[in-house]
Design a protein around this motif. Structure first.
Motif, mmCIF file in Angstrom:
data_model
loop_
_atom_site.group_PDB
_atom_site.id
_atom_site.type_symbol
_atom_site.label_atom_id
_atom_site.label_comp_id
_atom_site.label_asym_id
_atom_site.label_seq_id
_atom_site.Cartn_x
_atom_site.Cartn_y
_atom_site.Cartn_z
ATOM 1 N N ASP A 183 0.074 8.320 -11.395
ATOM 2 C CA ASP A 183 -1.103 7.453 -11.306
ATOM 3 C C ASP A 183 -2.217 8.103 -10.499
ATOM 4 O OD1 ASP A 183 0.156 5.511 -12.818
ATOM 5 O OD2 ASP A 183 0.902 4.406 -11.078
ATOM 6 N N GLN A 184 -1.854 8.799 -9.418
ATOM 7 C CA GLN A 184 -2.862 9.478 -8.595
ATOM 8 C C GLN A 184 -3.543 10.601 -9.374
ATOM 9 O OE1 GLN A 184 -0.990 10.730 -4.931
ATOM 10 N NE2 GLN A 184 -0.230 8.675 -4.499
ATOM 11 N N ALA A 185 -2.765 11.342 -10.169
ATOM 12 C CA ALA A 185 -3.349 12.427 -10.960
ATOM 13 C C ALA A 185 -4.288 11.877 -12.036
ATOM 14 C CB ALA A 185 -2.246 13.265 -11.592
ATOM 15 N N ILE A 186 -3.895 10.772 -12.665
ATOM 16 C CA ILE A 186 -4.766 10.154 -13.672
ATOM 17 C C ILE A 186 -6.076 9.702 -13.037
ATOM 18 C CG2 ILE A 186 -5.039 8.196 -15.247
ATOM 19 C CD1 ILE A 186 -3.196 10.389 -16.297
ATOM 20 N N GLU A 187 -5.994 9.135 -11.839
ATOM 21 C CA GLU A 187 -7.219 8.743 -11.129
ATOM 22 C C GLU A 187 -8.073 9.972 -10.822
ATOM 23 O OE1 GLU A 187 -8.739 5.766 -10.255
ATOM 24 O OE2 GLU A 187 -7.289 5.159 -11.796
ATOM 25 N N GLY A 188 -7.433 11.079 -10.449
ATOM 26 C CA GLY A 188 -8.164 12.317 -10.202
ATOM 27 C C GLY A 188 -8.903 12.785 -11.438
ATOM 28 N N ILE A 189 -8.251 12.690 -12.593
ATOM 29 C CA ILE A 189 -8.896 13.064 -13.862
ATOM 30 C C ILE A 189 -10.089 12.157 -14.135
ATOM 31 C CG2 ILE A 189 -8.580 13.105 -16.368
ATOM 32 C CD1 ILE A 189 -5.594 13.864 -15.722
ATOM 33 N N ARG A 190 -9.880 10.864 -13.979
ATOM 34 C CA ARG A 190 -10.967 9.912 -14.232
ATOM 35 C C ARG A 190 -12.139 10.135 -13.277
ATOM 36 N NH1 ARG A 190 -6.937 4.676 -14.857
ATOM 37 N NH2 ARG A 190 -6.296 5.089 -17.023
ATOM 38 N N ASN A 191 -11.830 10.455 -12.027
ATOM 39 C CA ASN A 191 -12.895 10.700 -11.059
ATOM 40 C C ASN A 191 -13.701 11.939 -11.422
ATOM 41 O OD1 ASN A 191 -12.193 8.433 -9.552
ATOM 42 N ND2 ASN A 191 -10.789 9.579 -8.216
ATOM 43 N N CYS A 192 -13.028 12.974 -11.938
ATOM 44 C CA CYS A 192 -13.747 14.172 -12.397
ATOM 45 C C CYS A 192 -14.627 13.836 -13.596
ATOM 46 C CB CYS A 192 -12.760 15.273 -12.762
ATOM 47 S SG CYS A 192 -11.992 16.110 -11.357
ATOM 48 N N ARG A 193 -14.075 13.102 -14.542
ATOM 49 C CA ARG A 193 -14.854 12.773 -15.735
ATOM 50 C C ARG A 193 -16.041 11.874 -15.408
ATOM 51 N NH1 ARG A 193 -13.913 13.939 -20.363
ATOM 52 N NH2 ARG A 193 -14.498 11.969 -21.367
ATOM 53 N N ALA A 194 -15.900 11.061 -14.381
ATOM 54 C CA ALA A 194 -16.990 10.150 -14.003
ATOM 55 C C ALA A 194 -18.219 10.909 -13.513
ATOM 56 C CB ALA A 194 -16.518 9.179 -12.924
ATOM 57 N N VAL A 195 -18.028 12.118 -12.993
ATOM 58 C CA VAL A 195 -19.169 12.918 -12.512
ATOM 59 C C VAL A 195 -19.453 14.076 -13.462
ATOM 60 C CG1 VAL A 195 -18.816 12.271 -10.107
ATOM 61 C CG2 VAL A 195 -17.696 14.330 -11.004
ATOM 62 N N GLN B 147 -17.492 16.427 -14.460
ATOM 63 C CA GLN B 147 -16.833 17.670 -14.080
ATOM 64 C C GLN B 147 -15.802 18.005 -15.144
ATOM 65 O OE1 GLN B 147 -16.940 20.114 -11.491
ATOM 66 N NE2 GLN B 147 -15.448 21.016 -12.908
ATOM 67 N N LYS B 148 -15.874 19.198 -15.734
ATOM 68 C CA LYS B 148 -14.904 19.562 -16.767
ATOM 69 C C LYS B 148 -13.508 19.611 -16.160
ATOM 70 C CE LYS B 148 -13.663 22.755 -20.404
ATOM 71 N NZ LYS B 148 -13.896 24.038 -21.090
ATOM 72 N N VAL B 149 -12.565 18.943 -16.829
ATOM 73 C CA VAL B 149 -11.211 18.810 -16.308
ATOM 74 C C VAL B 149 -10.235 18.838 -17.476
ATOM 75 C CG1 VAL B 149 -11.271 16.282 -16.406
ATOM 76 C CG2 VAL B 149 -9.752 17.415 -14.763
ATOM 77 N N GLY B 150 -9.025 19.275 -17.216
ATOM 78 C CA GLY B 150 -8.006 19.281 -18.249
ATOM 79 C C GLY B 150 -6.623 19.203 -17.658
ATOM 80 N N LEU B 151 -5.633 19.101 -18.539
ATOM 81 C CA LEU B 151 -4.246 18.974 -18.111
ATOM 82 C C LEU B 151 -3.520 20.305 -18.238
ATOM 83 C CD1 LEU B 151 -2.997 15.607 -19.649
ATOM 84 C CD2 LEU B 151 -3.989 16.037 -17.409
ATOM 85 N N ARG B 152 -2.516 20.486 -17.362
ATOM 86 C CA ARG B 152 -1.586 21.612 -17.413
ATOM 87 C C ARG B 152 -0.178 21.020 -17.477
ATOM 88 N NH1 ARG B 152 -1.057 24.491 -13.242
ATOM 89 N NH2 ARG B 152 -1.380 26.622 -13.977
ATOM 90 N N PHE B 153 0.561 21.338 -18.531
ATOM 91 C CA PHE B 153 1.880 20.750 -18.763
ATOM 92 C C PHE B 153 2.872 21.886 -18.933
ATOM 93 C CE2 PHE B 153 5.320 19.220 -21.387
ATOM 94 C CZ PHE B 153 5.486 17.872 -21.091
ATOM 95 N N THR B 154 3.886 21.976 -18.047
ATOM 96 C CA THR B 154 4.909 23.013 -18.146
ATOM 97 C C THR B 154 6.101 22.473 -18.924
ATOM 98 O OG1 THR B 154 4.231 24.020 -16.049
ATOM 99 C CG2 THR B 154 6.433 24.557 -16.868
ATOM 100 N N ILE B 155 6.428 23.132 -20.025
ATOM 101 C CA ILE B 155 7.469 22.670 -20.952
ATOM 102 C C ILE B 155 8.858 23.012 -20.417
ATOM 103 C CG2 ILE B 155 8.414 22.893 -23.276
ATOM 104 C CD1 ILE B 155 5.536 23.853 -24.107
ATOM 105 N N THR B 156 9.724 22.016 -20.311
ATOM 106 C CA THR B 156 11.141 22.224 -20.006
ATOM 107 C C THR B 156 11.955 21.272 -20.888
ATOM 108 O OG1 THR B 156 11.575 20.542 -18.308
ATOM 109 C CG2 THR B 156 10.471 22.568 -17.579
#
Length: 382
Positions: free
Chosen positions: A153-165, A167-176
């Motif tokens: 939830d904190q990371a999603i809020e971080g993404i939303r906060n970047c998008r609100a200003v 700021q280009k943002v994206g996800l990094r997902f490590t496959i296991t």
């Protein structure tokens, strides 16, 4: 990085110039700097084995400034602030300003949990070109990986906060094998939140992930997953949307994608082959460099056991050009050293032997074939 949006869908994406527009002979390294080892989380696959404590011997502000002046003069195109958690380094914005003023792109790799609305505004104001936020599954899976409840939830809020200003943002997902079934839900999230970029990272066996080769997914599952990611990316583009979808840390993906396009009779297959061969495959020790929190220079961020020197004593620009070190020399011209399936591969120009760190971790021989290559010997020779 294998850009599926660019290669399969024909999209023009912001990183194309760095990825496909530079001659190999002219490539200066993108520098990944572990600006601090300290981290507020404890991820199970962390390559730096970080904890929430101070570490002695980290580069001082003066030492970091000298490092940045050198790598900028050396014409390294990008400085990526990594960690640990880079937002825990108090002078990060000062150092980013210096890098920007010397003509470098600045990027942050973060867990995203610290990005408040105010911090997002600060990141935007200081001109970071991109913020990559690690999210390794949906809520329950991610929080288990990160070691703390509520991280998703904190990371999603971080993404939303970047998008609100803006700021280009994206996800990094490590496959296991513990999270790959979350990929459809993660792509749903990307579309729902309007996230413009996602990078799917293959597992590299180092740090707390060094014993995790058994946690990698099977070769059959990897093929099925990659086909799903390719198909889903195409579906997104056919719907008139744009998402920059990439896979990272396994250049087998390049060969797999190209061979699939050949099977499909794609008119773009020849162009894709040219782009992939021009990119040069794995560029560890060539076009990617790592400087750790203490200033030690490594072939990449997954190879802390191999050090070429320290920027406190010798500038990166000098260390990186010195091929008296057998490993540095080998990495820069490795194809004749490769063994097993890698030595026989018809597509070596696209892959360049893939990740030597994985070969060393599993086989005890850094020139052995990469165990994460999911193609059979027949597939790489036909």
């Amino acid at each position: 990085m294998i850009n599926i949006s660019k290669l399969y869908c024909g999209a023009e994406t912001p990183g194309d110039k760095l990825r496909y527009g530079r001659k190999q002979s002219e490539q200066k390294p993108i520098v990944v700097w572990n600006s601090t080892r300290k981290c507020n989380l404890k991820c199970v696959h962390c390559y730096s084995d970080s904890e929430n404590r101070d570490y002695l011997g980290e580069l001082t502000t003066a030492e970091a400034r000298a490092m940045i002046e050198d790598i900028a003069a050396y014409q390294a195109p990008v400085l990526l602030f990594s960690g640990g958690e880079p937002f825990l380094r108090g002078d990060m914005f000062e150092l980013a300003n210096l890098a920007k003023s010397r003509g470098m792109r600045t990027v942050i790799s973060t867990n995203g949990t610290m990005i408040t609305p105010r911090l997002a505004e600060k990141v935007k104001a200081h001109g970071f070109s991109y913020v990559g936020i690690s999210l390794d599954g949906l809520a329950e899976t991610n929080d288990k990986f990160r070691g703390f409840q509520g991280c998703f939830d904190q990371a999603i809020e971080g993404i939303r906060n970047c998008r609100a200003v803006d700021q280009k943002v994206g996800l990094r997902f490590t496959i296991t094998k513990h999270n790959f079934k979350d990929v459809p839900g993660i792509l749903d999230l990307v579309e729902r939140e309007g996230i413009p970029r996602i990078c799917f990272y293959h597992l590299v066996y180092s740090g707390r992930g060094s014993a995790m080769d058994q946690d990698d997914i099977s070769h059959a599952d990897m093929k099925e997953l990659l086909d799903y990611i390719i198909d889903r990316t195409k579906k997104i583009f056919d719907a008139g949307k744009f998402v920059d979808v990439l896979t990272v840390d396994n250049h087998t993906d390049a060969v797999y994608l190209y061979k699939r396009m050949l099977r499909e009779g794609s008119e773009r297959a020849a162009e894709v082959k040219e782009l992939l061969e021009g990119n040069g495959g794995n560029r560890t020790g060539i076009a990617i460099a790592n400087i750790d929190n203490e200033g030690n220079v490594h072939p990449d961020q997954f190879w802390s056991q191999h050090t070429f020197g320290n920027v406190k004593q010798r500038p990166l620009s000098e260390i990186w050009e010195d091929t008296t070190d057998p490993l540095m020399k080998g990495l820069k011209d490795r194809q004749s050293l490769l063994k097993g399936k890698c030595a026989k591969c018809k597509y070596i120009a696209m892959c360049n032997g893939n990740f030597r760190a994985r070969a060393e971790a599993v086989h005890g021989d850094l020139w052995a074939e990469d165990p994460a290559c999911y193609l059979s010997e027949e597939e790489v020779t036909s």
